[in-house]
Design a protein around this motif. Structure first.
Motif, PDB file in Angstrom:
ATOM      1  N   ALA B 362      25.862  18.857  28.426  1.00 12.20           N
ATOM      2  CA  ALA B 362      26.048  19.252  27.050  1.00 12.20           C
ATOM      3  C   ALA B 362      25.208  20.047  26.330  1.00 12.20           C
ATOM      4  O   ALA B 362      25.585  21.213  25.737  1.00 12.20           O
ATOM      5  CB  ALA B 362      26.506  17.842  26.051  1.00 12.20           C
ATOM      6  N   LEU B 363      23.821  19.764  26.623  1.00 10.24           N
ATOM      7  CA  LEU B 363      23.018  20.727  25.851  1.00 10.24           C
ATOM      8  C   LEU B 363      22.978  22.044  26.377  1.00 10.24           C
ATOM      9  O   LEU B 363      22.706  22.968  25.836  1.00 10.24           O
ATOM     10  CB  LEU B 363      21.643  19.770  26.189  1.00 10.24           C
ATOM     11  CG  LEU B 363      21.284  18.743  25.258  1.00 10.24           C
ATOM     12  CD1 LEU B 363      19.996  18.100  25.548  1.00 10.24           C
ATOM     13  CD2 LEU B 363      21.140  19.303  23.673  1.00 10.24           C
ATOM     14  N   SER B 364      23.249  22.044  27.694  1.00 13.42           N
ATOM     15  CA  SER B 364      23.132  23.576  28.425  1.00 13.42           C
ATOM     16  C   SER B 364      24.380  24.185  27.675  1.00 13.42           C
ATOM     17  O   SER B 364      24.314  25.353  27.406  1.00 13.42           O
ATOM     18  CB  SER B 364      23.439  23.379  29.911  1.00 13.42           C
ATOM     19  OG  SER B 364      22.569  22.564  30.394  1.00 13.42           O
ATOM     20  N   ARG B 365      25.547  23.395  27.588  1.00 16.94           N
ATOM     21  CA  ARG B 365      26.631  23.984  26.883  1.00 16.94           C
ATOM     22  C   ARG B 365      26.424  24.745  25.514  1.00 16.94           C
ATOM     23  O   ARG B 365      26.540  25.893  25.050  1.00 16.94           O
ATOM     24  CB  ARG B 365      28.070  23.221  27.063  1.00 16.94           C
ATOM     25  CG  ARG B 365      28.751  23.289  28.234  1.00 16.94           C
ATOM     26  CD  ARG B 365      29.907  22.543  28.055  1.00 16.94           C
ATOM     27  NE  ARG B 365      29.706  21.001  27.586  1.00 16.94           N
ATOM     28  CZ  ARG B 365      29.758  20.062  28.532  1.00 16.94           C
ATOM     29  NH1 ARG B 365      29.458  20.338  29.682  1.00 16.94           N
ATOM     30  NH2 ARG B 365      29.551  18.970  28.263  1.00 16.94           N
ATOM     31  N   LEU B 366      25.809  23.724  24.836  1.00 19.61           N
ATOM     32  CA  LEU B 366      25.506  23.790  23.286  1.00 19.61           C
ATOM     33  C   LEU B 366      24.307  25.076  23.280  1.00 19.61           C
ATOM     34  O   LEU B 366      24.424  25.926  22.359  1.00 19.61           O
ATOM     35  CB  LEU B 366      24.823  22.745  22.680  1.00 19.61           C
ATOM     36  CG  LEU B 366      25.923  21.476  22.664  1.00 19.61           C
ATOM     37  CD1 LEU B 366      25.161  20.232  22.123  1.00 19.61           C
ATOM     38  CD2 LEU B 366      27.018  21.974  21.670  1.00 19.61           C
ATOM     39  N   HIS B 367      23.357  25.158  24.015  1.00 15.43           N
ATOM     40  CA  HIS B 367      22.474  26.314  24.346  1.00 15.43           C
ATOM     41  C   HIS B 367      23.235  27.683  24.447  1.00 15.43           C
ATOM     42  O   HIS B 367      22.925  28.557  23.696  1.00 15.43           O
ATOM     43  CB  HIS B 367      21.604  25.973  25.491  1.00 15.43           C
ATOM     44  CG  HIS B 367      20.261  26.806  25.309  1.00 15.43           C
ATOM     45  ND1 HIS B 367      19.755  27.619  26.289  1.00 15.43           N
ATOM     46  CD2 HIS B 367      19.164  27.031  24.280  1.00 15.43           C
ATOM     47  CE1 HIS B 367      18.808  28.241  26.078  1.00 15.43           C
ATOM     48  NE2 HIS B 367      18.518  27.731  24.683  1.00 15.43           N
ATOM     49  N   ARG B 368      24.152  27.562  25.316  1.00 13.74           N
ATOM     50  CA  ARG B 368      24.962  28.860  25.693  1.00 13.74           C
ATOM     51  C   ARG B 368      25.614  29.466  24.248  1.00 13.74           C
ATOM     52  O   ARG B 368      25.565  30.477  24.030  1.00 13.74           O
ATOM     53  CB  ARG B 368      25.697  28.650  27.066  1.00 13.74           C
ATOM     54  CG  ARG B 368      25.058  28.791  28.227  1.00 13.74           C
ATOM     55  CD  ARG B 368      26.267  29.050  29.357  1.00 13.74           C
ATOM     56  NE  ARG B 368      27.274  27.963  29.364  1.00 13.74           N
ATOM     57  CZ  ARG B 368      26.789  26.772  30.292  1.00 13.74           C
ATOM     58  NH1 ARG B 368      25.616  26.277  30.868  1.00 13.74           N
ATOM     59  NH2 ARG B 368      27.690  25.801  30.212  1.00 13.74           N
ATOM     60  N   ALA B 369      26.036  28.174  23.661  1.00  9.98           N
ATOM     61  CA  ALA B 369      26.865  28.756  22.400  1.00  9.98           C
ATOM     62  C   ALA B 369      26.067  28.934  21.229  1.00  9.98           C
ATOM     63  O   ALA B 369      26.369  29.253  20.179  1.00  9.98           O
ATOM     64  CB  ALA B 369      27.586  27.546  22.106  1.00  9.98           C
ATOM     65  N   GLY B 370      24.666  28.949  21.428  1.00  4.95           N
ATOM     66  CA  GLY B 370      23.746  29.376  20.456  1.00  4.95           C
ATOM     67  C   GLY B 370      23.458  28.214  19.355  1.00  4.95           C
ATOM     68  O   GLY B 370      23.080  28.584  18.339  1.00  4.95           O
ATOM     69  N   LEU B 371      23.865  27.048  19.619  1.00  3.46           N
ATOM     70  CA  LEU B 371      23.917  26.186  18.709  1.00  3.46           C
ATOM     71  C   LEU B 371      22.590  25.374  18.768  1.00  3.46           C
ATOM     72  O   LEU B 371      22.239  24.444  17.740  1.00  3.46           O
ATOM     73  CB  LEU B 371      25.121  24.970  18.861  1.00  3.46           C
ATOM     74  CG  LEU B 371      26.339  25.727  18.364  1.00  3.46           C
ATOM     75  CD1 LEU B 371      27.439  24.639  18.645  1.00  3.46           C
ATOM     76  CD2 LEU B 371      26.333  25.967  16.909  1.00  3.46           C
ATOM     77  N   LEU B 381      18.153  21.949  16.523  1.00  2.24           N
ATOM     78  CA  LEU B 381      19.319  22.637  16.252  1.00  2.24           C
ATOM     79  C   LEU B 381      18.758  24.030  16.233  1.00  2.24           C
ATOM     80  O   LEU B 381      17.981  24.376  15.585  1.00  2.24           O
ATOM     81  CB  LEU B 381      19.709  22.237  14.957  1.00  2.24           C
ATOM     82  CG  LEU B 381      20.409  20.815  15.108  1.00  2.24           C
ATOM     83  CD1 LEU B 381      21.279  20.396  13.498  1.00  2.24           C
ATOM     84  CD2 LEU B 381      21.628  21.037  16.061  1.00  2.24           C
ATOM     85  N   ALA B 382      19.550  25.022  16.468  1.00  2.73           N
ATOM     86  CA  ALA B 382      19.296  26.471  16.207  1.00  2.73           C
ATOM     87  C   ALA B 382      19.546  26.821  14.655  1.00  2.73           C
ATOM     88  O   ALA B 382      19.029  28.020  14.270  1.00  2.73           O
ATOM     89  CB  ALA B 382      20.349  27.401  17.115  1.00  2.73           C
ATOM     90  N   ALA B 383      20.494  25.932  14.033  1.00  3.71           N
ATOM     91  CA  ALA B 383      20.885  26.416  12.647  1.00  3.71           C
ATOM     92  C   ALA B 383      21.174  25.012  11.744  1.00  3.71           C
ATOM     93  O   ALA B 383      21.612  24.139  12.836  1.00  3.71           O
ATOM     94  CB  ALA B 383      21.989  27.159  12.626  1.00  3.71           C
ATOM     95  N   LEU B 384      20.991  24.801  10.823  1.00  2.75           N
ATOM     96  CA  LEU B 384      21.418  23.563  10.066  1.00  2.75           C
ATOM     97  C   LEU B 384      22.894  23.505  10.096  1.00  2.75           C
ATOM     98  O   LEU B 384      23.671  24.240   9.726  1.00  2.75           O
ATOM     99  CB  LEU B 384      20.713  23.805   8.628  1.00  2.75           C
ATOM    100  CG  LEU B 384      19.241  23.715   8.636  1.00  2.75           C
ATOM    101  CD1 LEU B 384      19.082  23.669   7.111  1.00  2.75           C
ATOM    102  CD2 LEU B 384      18.780  22.407   9.041  1.00  2.75           C
ATOM    103  N   ALA B 385      23.188  22.113  10.508  1.00  2.00           N
ATOM    104  CA  ALA B 385      24.582  22.059  10.757  1.00  2.00           C
ATOM    105  C   ALA B 385      24.964  20.793   9.639  1.00  2.00           C
ATOM    106  O   ALA B 385      25.979  20.088   9.944  1.00  2.00           O
ATOM    107  CB  ALA B 385      25.063  21.594  12.192  1.00  2.00           C
TER     108      ALA B 385
END
Lengths: 387, 387
Positions: B362-371, B381-385
């Motif tokens: 899941a983290l790989s997917r989230l990484h690719r999505a820039g999250l 987190l790449a940005a505050l959510a």
């Protein structure tokens, strides 16, 4: 400043407390399944089941192993060194309001009574019971911050505690308002009670910890996550008897807190703002939907959360006008006097629906009172008597 | 621009109309006893009784004499010369809504169905039926004026007529908003329809009279009085299907209009403002008491007054976040990622309550999505959510 957790030993067995420490370290805040198991079976039973790898409902992975690696006694000592106590159900200062989380909507996937709360600061948690949560957007306006500060100060001056989440914007304004009025305040965090989030508020949080309480369901040392923020919001709602949302954009976390407050049958309040201001949009939504009551300041808040009749607000009435002091008859004559261009007595009499003589004597009285003017063309109002 | 009153002759006898003209000149607007008598007995009977000095209920002084001195036919001609027609019950353009005034609270000492309305301008009164009153303080703020203008414009663009009282402040902003959108608007006055009150608005009123309607219960030539203002307010409420109060200090006349609107079962609406703004106090009182519904703009107004489903407002939802497009499982992992300081995979897995392998993919997917971001210390987190 902190109290020794053993101060509450008479009511909670040490095994119970240590089991809760371990489970608090293991589980995420607001883990509804875990919290429900602990509430229903007790922490010792849950701890025993988990360590003996009886993974009750497929709850967690490698749980037994992780639980055994923990040293709850050491955790308590380390926390105490940082001025943090662990407050659990049954402790004298355990706030009864948290038990309401037990019955909150079971369909929701997060919630439940916390396993325990980590507290830094002298304020007893049960003293928050009559308190008021003042929450809102991080991206606030100076208007919102000023209103949050005033409400928190006003609430604090009557001896109720203002509770918030120590975030930028409205939260910090609320804490500062309470502190400025010389009262304690409580900050409920999404990270460990020893940490500062946001980092820029570390001085504020340290100050709160010397006079009030920094509270967290998250074990010391742990960072904030979104789950922890959402779980934290339910605590702010449950610890207080009412939540005021000062500014909240659509989808603001403050609306989540308001939502929890409503679900827990607390008073939900919203401060309106300009309809052109984005940070007021979420509040207006709350007010439109009827989920929140409109409040315009601390007095309104106290009226809604206070014991009945304790803090009744006097409706703003506008200035008392000289008109109000007149007899009904003289008012009737005054109401017949033209606003702009003057008119003769008989015209005034007709407008007032009264006889000439009566109107003439009334006009003399009104003239002496400075309410009407008299010129060549007749009578007119000395000042506008309408808006 | 005006229509000949005789255009409606087929339905209202001339005697009836002339009797109403005379009574309109004789009586004050909103004289409840007079209006009730005229409604119940008809204008001709009341006129006859009064001229023959059968003063029915001690209603007025020297009435017969005054009635006889009047020349209603001449009044009509003179009015017509000024572009004013006299609209009475039974005329095709008589607005049905006014008849609701018959049943309004009989304990109140003013009210009733008007004997007739003097109208200057091409807009038919029955076209106001679906209209919206936009009223407020004369001492308004630029905020209030801008909101009033926007609401009136938005309402006008859907073909409904904005109605107001031509006063300084909110009223004039409402009229100007309607005119700016190219729509007619109606101004209801407390003085004769041929007069300008306030005088500074004579150009505005003349403009309204060329495209919309200037309306008054007060006969031509007469000045405004307090009684006439209060009686005028009931007409604004009765002529429309809803009243919006934009700004109103405590005791503002706009609150009187709102009060009439409520009594007549019209929709009562209020626009909130800063709680620190005096001109919003009266509106907040209305909203707190539940007498008015909160509206934030023209869309809200249309939703409340519109035919059901006609103007449904989309709730403001805030920006759609990338988080919303994730699977529930990936959201769960994302929610376990620390906001500030990075944490290793197993810590994220624990926070998310999921297995290591699952979390890693899941983290790989989230990484690719820039999250999420990945560094030496782990994931964050790449940005505050949250907010």
């Amino acid at each position: 400043m902190s109290r020794r957790p053993t101060g509450s030993a008479p009511r909670v067995g040490l095994d119970d407390r240590l089991a809760r420490v371990a489970l608090s370290r293991l589980a995420e805040p607001g883990d509804l399944r875990m919290n429900t198991l602990v509430t229903d079976l007790g922490p010792v039973a849950v701890h025993e089941h988990l360590t003996s790898q009886h993974d009750l409902h497929g709850l967690l992975d490698d749980v037994g192993q992780r639980l055994e690696a923990l040293d709850p006694e050491r955790e308590l000592v380390q926390a105490e060194e940082r001025g943090i106590r662990f407050v659990v159900p049954g402790d004298p200062e355990w706030p009864a309001g948290l038990d309401d989380l037990r019955s909150a909507d079971p369909l929701h996937d997060r919630g439940g009574v916390p396993i325990g709360l980590w507290v830094r600061g002298p304020l007893r948690l049960d003293e928050l019971a009559g308190g008021v949560a003042v929450v809102g957007s991080r991206s606030s306006t100076t208007y919102g911050e000023s209103v949050a500060r005033d409400i928190a100060a006003r609430v604090s001056l009557t001896g109720l505690t203002a509770v918030s989440g120590a975030a930028f914007g409205i939260d910090q304004a609320a804490h500062r308002g309470a502190l400025a009025s010389g009262a304690p305040t409580a900050a409920v965090l999404a990270c460990g009670a020893d940490r500062s989030y946001p980092a820029a508020h570390s001085t504020l949080l340290d100050h709160i910890a010397t006079v009030g309480a920094v509270v967290s369901e998250t074990a010391p040392g742990l960072p904030p996550t979104r789950i922890r923020f959402l779980s934290r919001n339910r605590l702010i709602a449950a610890l207080t008897c009412g939540t005021v949302v000062v500014e909240a954009a659509a989808r603001s976390g403050a609306l989540n807190t308001a939502n929890w407050a409503g679900r827990l049958h607390r008073v939900v309040m919203g401060v309106p703002g300009p309809v052109t201001s984005a940070p007021s949009q979420g509040v207006h939504q709350l007010l439109r939907s009827g989920a929140a009551a409109l409040v315009t300041g601390g007095a309104d808040v106290l009226e809604l959360v206070g014991a009945s009749g304790e803090h009744l607000v006097e409706e703003p009435r506008g200035p008392v006008r000289s008109r109000d002091r007149l007899s009904r008859r003289d008012q009737q004559v005054l109401d017949g006097v033209p606003v702009a261009r003057a008119a003769p007595v008989d015209s005034v009499a007709r407008a007032a629906g009264l006889g000439l003589l009566e109107v003439q004597s009334a006009l003399s009285r009104l003239h002496r009172a400075g309410l009407v003017e008299h010129g060549e063309e007749g009578w007119r109002l000395a000042a506008l008597a309408h808006d």
